[in-house]
Design a protein around this motif. Structure first.
Motif, PDB file in Angstrom:
ATOM      1  N   VAL A  65     -15.814 -48.674   8.812  1.00 38.64           N
ATOM      2  CA  VAL A  65     -16.320 -49.972   9.275  1.00 38.64           C
ATOM      3  C   VAL A  65     -15.706 -51.100   8.458  1.00 38.64           C
ATOM      4  O   VAL A  65     -15.297 -52.142   8.991  1.00 38.64           O
ATOM      5  CB  VAL A  65     -17.862 -50.011   9.186  1.00 38.64           C
ATOM      6  N   SER A  66     -15.632 -50.907   7.144  1.00 34.74           N
ATOM      7  CA  SER A  66     -15.026 -51.917   6.281  1.00 34.74           C
ATOM      8  C   SER A  66     -13.565 -52.139   6.643  1.00 34.74           C
ATOM      9  O   SER A  66     -13.078 -53.276   6.668  1.00 34.74           O
ATOM     10  CB  SER A  66     -15.149 -51.474   4.818  1.00 34.74           C
ATOM     11  N   GLY A  67     -12.855 -51.048   6.952  1.00 34.50           N
ATOM     12  CA  GLY A  67     -11.453 -51.180   7.343  1.00 34.50           C
ATOM     13  C   GLY A  67     -11.288 -51.943   8.640  1.00 34.50           C
ATOM     14  O   GLY A  67     -10.327 -52.703   8.813  1.00 34.50           O
ATOM     15  N   ILE A  68     -12.219 -51.750   9.579  1.00 35.58           N
ATOM     16  CA  ILE A  68     -12.164 -52.484  10.846  1.00 35.58           C
ATOM     17  C   ILE A  68     -12.352 -53.970  10.609  1.00 35.58           C
ATOM     18  O   ILE A  68     -11.634 -54.820  11.162  1.00 35.58           O
ATOM     19  CB  ILE A  68     -13.235 -51.947  11.821  1.00 35.58           C
ATOM     20  N   ARG A  69     -13.297 -54.327   9.753  1.00 30.36           N
ATOM     21  CA  ARG A  69     -13.616 -55.742   9.532  1.00 30.36           C
ATOM     22  C   ARG A  69     -12.544 -56.478   8.756  1.00 30.36           C
ATOM     23  O   ARG A  69     -12.274 -57.656   8.989  1.00 30.36           O
ATOM     24  CB  ARG A  69     -14.956 -55.845   8.804  1.00 30.36           C
ATOM     25  N   THR A  70     -11.919 -55.775   7.823  1.00 26.59           N
ATOM     26  CA  THR A  70     -10.914 -56.430   6.970  1.00 26.59           C
ATOM     27  C   THR A  70      -9.496 -56.256   7.498  1.00 26.59           C
ATOM     28  O   THR A  70      -8.579 -56.931   7.021  1.00 26.59           O
ATOM     29  CB  THR A  70     -10.977 -55.848   5.545  1.00 26.59           C
ATOM     30  N   GLY A  71      -9.319 -55.363   8.470  1.00 27.61           N
ATOM     31  CA  GLY A  71      -7.971 -55.105   8.963  1.00 27.61           C
ATOM     32  C   GLY A  71      -7.117 -54.332   7.979  1.00 27.61           C
ATOM     33  O   GLY A  71      -5.887 -54.312   8.095  1.00 27.61           O
ATOM     34  N   GLN A  72      -7.762 -53.683   7.022  1.00 30.84           N
ATOM     35  CA  GLN A  72      -7.034 -52.969   5.982  1.00 30.84           C
ATOM     36  C   GLN A  72      -6.585 -51.594   6.489  1.00 30.84           C
ATOM     37  O   GLN A  72      -7.322 -50.884   7.163  1.00 30.84           O
ATOM     38  CB  GLN A  72      -7.920 -52.791   4.751  1.00 30.84           C
ATOM     39  N   THR A  73      -5.364 -51.225   6.160  1.00 29.83           N
ATOM     40  CA  THR A  73      -4.830 -49.910   6.499  1.00 29.83           C
ATOM     41  C   THR A  73      -5.075 -48.943   5.346  1.00 29.83           C
ATOM     42  O   THR A  73      -4.870 -49.296   4.191  1.00 29.83           O
ATOM     43  CB  THR A  73      -3.323 -49.996   6.778  1.00 29.83           C
ATOM     44  N   TYR A  74      -5.538 -47.736   5.672  1.00 33.38           N
ATOM     45  CA  TYR A  74      -5.735 -46.742   4.617  1.00 33.38           C
ATOM     46  C   TYR A  74      -5.596 -45.344   5.199  1.00 33.38           C
ATOM     47  O   TYR A  74      -5.648 -45.144   6.423  1.00 33.38           O
ATOM     48  CB  TYR A  74      -7.090 -46.911   3.926  1.00 33.38           C
ATOM     49  N   THR A  75      -5.414 -44.385   4.299  1.00 32.25           N
ATOM     50  CA  THR A  75      -5.249 -42.974   4.681  1.00 32.25           C
ATOM     51  C   THR A  75      -6.193 -42.124   3.853  1.00 32.25           C
ATOM     52  O   THR A  75      -6.361 -42.367   2.658  1.00 32.25           O
ATOM     53  CB  THR A  75      -3.807 -42.500   4.450  1.00 32.25           C
ATOM     54  N   ARG A  76      -6.797 -41.148   4.488  1.00 29.16           N
ATOM     55  CA  ARG A  76      -7.675 -40.210   3.778  1.00 29.16           C
ATOM     56  C   ARG A  76      -7.138 -38.798   3.957  1.00 29.16           C
ATOM     57  O   ARG A  76      -6.803 -38.397   5.086  1.00 29.16           O
ATOM     58  CB  ARG A  76      -9.109 -40.296   4.309  1.00 29.16           C
ATOM     59  N   ARG A  77      -7.046 -38.064   2.849  1.00 27.22           N
ATOM     60  CA  ARG A  77      -6.463 -36.736   2.865  1.00 27.22           C
ATOM     61  C   ARG A  77      -7.541 -35.653   2.823  1.00 27.22           C
ATOM     62  O   ARG A  77      -8.539 -35.785   2.106  1.00 27.22           O
ATOM     63  CB  ARG A  77      -5.534 -36.532   1.650  1.00 27.22           C
ATOM     64  N   GLU A  78      -7.306 -34.598   3.613  1.00 26.43           N
ATOM     65  CA  GLU A  78      -8.154 -33.398   3.627  1.00 26.43           C
ATOM     66  C   GLU A  78      -9.641 -33.747   3.762  1.00 26.43           C
ATOM     67  O   GLU A  78     -10.493 -33.251   3.029  1.00 26.43           O
ATOM     68  CB  GLU A  78      -7.898 -32.539   2.383  1.00 26.43           C
ATOM     69  N   ALA A  79      -9.921 -34.602   4.720  1.00 19.77           N
ATOM     70  CA  ALA A  79     -11.314 -34.911   5.058  1.00 19.77           C
ATOM     71  C   ALA A  79     -11.868 -33.784   5.932  1.00 19.77           C
ATOM     72  O   ALA A  79     -11.120 -33.127   6.671  1.00 19.77           O
ATOM     73  CB  ALA A  79     -11.400 -36.238   5.794  1.00 19.77           C
ATOM     74  N   GLU A  80     -13.155 -33.571   5.843  1.00 20.11           N
ATOM     75  CA  GLU A  80     -13.791 -32.532   6.662  1.00 20.11           C
ATOM     76  C   GLU A  80     -14.563 -33.183   7.795  1.00 20.11           C
ATOM     77  O   GLU A  80     -15.461 -33.995   7.578  1.00 20.11           O
ATOM     78  CB  GLU A  80     -14.728 -31.669   5.820  1.00 20.11           C
ATOM     79  N   PHE A  81     -14.206 -32.834   9.018  1.00 20.34           N
ATOM     80  CA  PHE A  81     -14.944 -33.254  10.199  1.00 20.34           C
ATOM     81  C   PHE A  81     -15.781 -32.075  10.678  1.00 20.34           C
ATOM     82  O   PHE A  81     -15.304 -30.940  10.713  1.00 20.34           O
ATOM     83  CB  PHE A  81     -14.004 -33.667  11.332  1.00 20.34           C
ATOM     84  N   VAL A  82     -17.018 -32.352  11.060  1.00 22.89           N
ATOM     85  CA  VAL A  82     -17.872 -31.333  11.667  1.00 22.89           C
ATOM     86  C   VAL A  82     -18.122 -31.766  13.105  1.00 22.89           C
ATOM     87  O   VAL A  82     -18.698 -32.825  13.359  1.00 22.89           O
ATOM     88  CB  VAL A  82     -19.212 -31.182  10.917  1.00 22.89           C
ATOM     89  N   LEU A  83     -17.668 -30.953  14.053  1.00 26.63           N
ATOM     90  CA  LEU A  83     -17.839 -31.270  15.464  1.00 26.63           C
ATOM     91  C   LEU A  83     -19.247 -30.912  15.924  1.00 26.63           C
ATOM     92  O   LEU A  83     -19.969 -30.180  15.253  1.00 26.63           O
ATOM     93  CB  LEU A  83     -16.811 -30.508  16.298  1.00 26.63           C
ATOM     94  N   LEU A  84     -19.614 -31.440  17.079  1.00 25.38           N
ATOM     95  CA  LEU A  84     -20.946 -31.154  17.611  1.00 25.38           C
ATOM     96  C   LEU A  84     -21.129 -29.672  17.903  1.00 25.38           C
ATOM     97  O   LEU A  84     -22.244 -29.153  17.895  1.00 25.38           O
ATOM     98  CB  LEU A  84     -21.179 -31.965  18.894  1.00 25.38           C
ATOM     99  N   SER A  85     -20.019 -28.965  18.154  1.00 26.52           N
ATOM    100  CA  SER A  85     -20.087 -27.523  18.394  1.00 26.52           C
ATOM    101  C   SER A  85     -20.379 -26.733  17.121  1.00 26.52           C
ATOM    102  O   SER A  85     -20.654 -25.539  17.166  1.00 26.52           O
ATOM    103  CB  SER A  85     -18.764 -27.036  18.994  1.00 26.52           C
ATOM    104  N   GLY A  86     -20.288 -27.419  15.969  1.00 24.91           N
ATOM    105  CA  GLY A  86     -20.468 -26.748  14.683  1.00 24.91           C
ATOM    106  C   GLY A  86     -19.164 -26.369  14.024  1.00 24.91           C
ATOM    107  O   GLY A  86     -19.151 -25.993  12.845  1.00 24.91           O
TER     108      GLY A  86
END
Length: 360
Positions: A65-86
């Motif tokens: 959300v902060s990146g959207i408001r400021t227009g800042q570009t950033y990258t995140r490495r090896e983040a974990e996403f959990v899908l609705l399927s589990g």
């Protein structure tokens, strides 16, 4: 309008997963690669919050959300996403302003699971080969003196006339034979594979039948088979032994858990099969691979044992020899496959990958 259509056409043709998200984290666009990765469609998710699609941490969503408001570009490495399927995904993602659109960002997602899994499998295969080399060396060093001890005991036995003294030489011979048998089991199957067209579901059904007889109705089985899996070259009897070793461990774990105060479910083993296309085992890519899951609802493998359970003489049970899983890994390895284990309290999943084509 033509420019917009060209823009969408370019994004739709990318193999990289792309999302466009507004300032409220509402999803405005998913390209087909993102639909495939996130197991959804643009029609179902248009306007819904990203937080409903991906069970990300609040901290990560706040950063977005902060990146959207400021227009800042950033990258995140090896983040974990959990899908609705589990299902869980390990990904790298980059966030950048979405062109001229105000308060919207473009997310580019690169899945890392495949690369991490390949790296982990390469390490596992290297460790297994090192272990086999070590065991073969140890077996040679142990069997040679055992043969001498047994031979000397036999000669002594022939010279003795007292039955009481002969009893001691018979003990020596019997113990030497027992140790030799133990070393042979550590080495795994000692005969060449008898390859023939094999149906993986016939193998699993044989294993299920054997365990049903052993458990005498005290064990529930669930089967979730993929009927599209074709026959493949394999040694049926050896594969039955490999899967029986895993399933018998699963049965014993489920029974042990049932006897504890934490048990809430009937002892259950699940057999699941799936066909995987263009799948990599170690460093080799296979056109078609069978994935077989053997899942029990036991207490789980202790974390301190999880990384070592395929080594000889490693067992989580007081009465276990620690050879069953080592033999299984050897048999599956001879079929150019791999065995992995994922475990948490209440669910242990042994995952077997077997190539379905001829392998040189």
């Amino acid at each position: 309008m033509a420019a917009a259509m060209d823009y969408k056409t370019i994004l739709d043709s990318l193999t990289t997963s792309v999302l466009i998200v507004d300032s409220n984290l509402g999803i405005r666009y998913l390209n087909p690669a993102a639909e495939n990765l996130l197991e959804t469609s643009l029609t179902r998710t248009l306007g819904t919050s990203l937080g409903q699609l991906l069970l990300e941490t609040d901290e990560a969503l706040d950063t977005l959300v902060s990146g959207i408001r400021t227009g800042q570009t950033y990258t995140r490495r090896e983040a974990e996403f959990v899908l609705l399927s589990g299902n869980r995904l390990i990904v790298d993602y980059s966030v950048s302003p979405a062109g001229q659109e105000a308060n919207q960002v473009l997310m580019e997602i690169q899945p890392r699971d495949r690369l991490l899994r390949i790296s982990r499998e390469e390490d596992m295969l290297t460790q297994q080969e090192t272990t086999r080399t070590l065991v073969r060396g140890m077996a040679h060093e142990i069997k040679n003196p055992l043969g001498g001890i047994r031979g000397a005991a036999q000669l002594l036995d022939r010279e003795l006339s007292d039955d009481g003294q002969k009893e001691y030489t018979q003990v020596i011979i019997a113990e030497a034979d027992r140790l030799r048998g133990l070393v042979d089991r550590m080495l795994g199957p000692n005969r060449a594979l008898k390859m023939a067209q094999t149906n993986i579901h016939e193998v699993l059904e044989r294993v299920r039948t054997l365990l049903e007889a052993e458990s005498r109705g005290k064990l529930m089985f669930r089967r979730d088979y993929d009927p599209s899996i074709p026959e493949f070259p394999g040694d049926k009897e050896q594969l039955i032994q490999a899967f029986l070793n895993i399933a018998r461990n699963a049965m014993e774990a489920a029974f042990e858990h049932q006897c504890s105060d934490k048990a809430t479910e009937f002892p259950t083993i699940t057999f699941r099969t799936r066909a995987l296309r263009q799948f990599t085992i170690g460093q080799k890519r296979h056109r078609l691979v069978a994935r077989i899951d053997i899942i029990d609802n036991g207490p789980g493998v202790p974390p301190e044992l999880l990384q070592n359970i395929f080594y000889p003489m490693i067992s989580g049970r007081a009465c276990g020899t620690g050879l069953g899983l080592s033999i299984t890994q050897s048999i599956i390895g001879q079929h150019h496959g791999l065995v992995e284990c994922e475990s948490e309290p209440g669910k242990t999943d042994f995952i077997i990958f077997l190539p379905l084509e001829e392998t040189a």
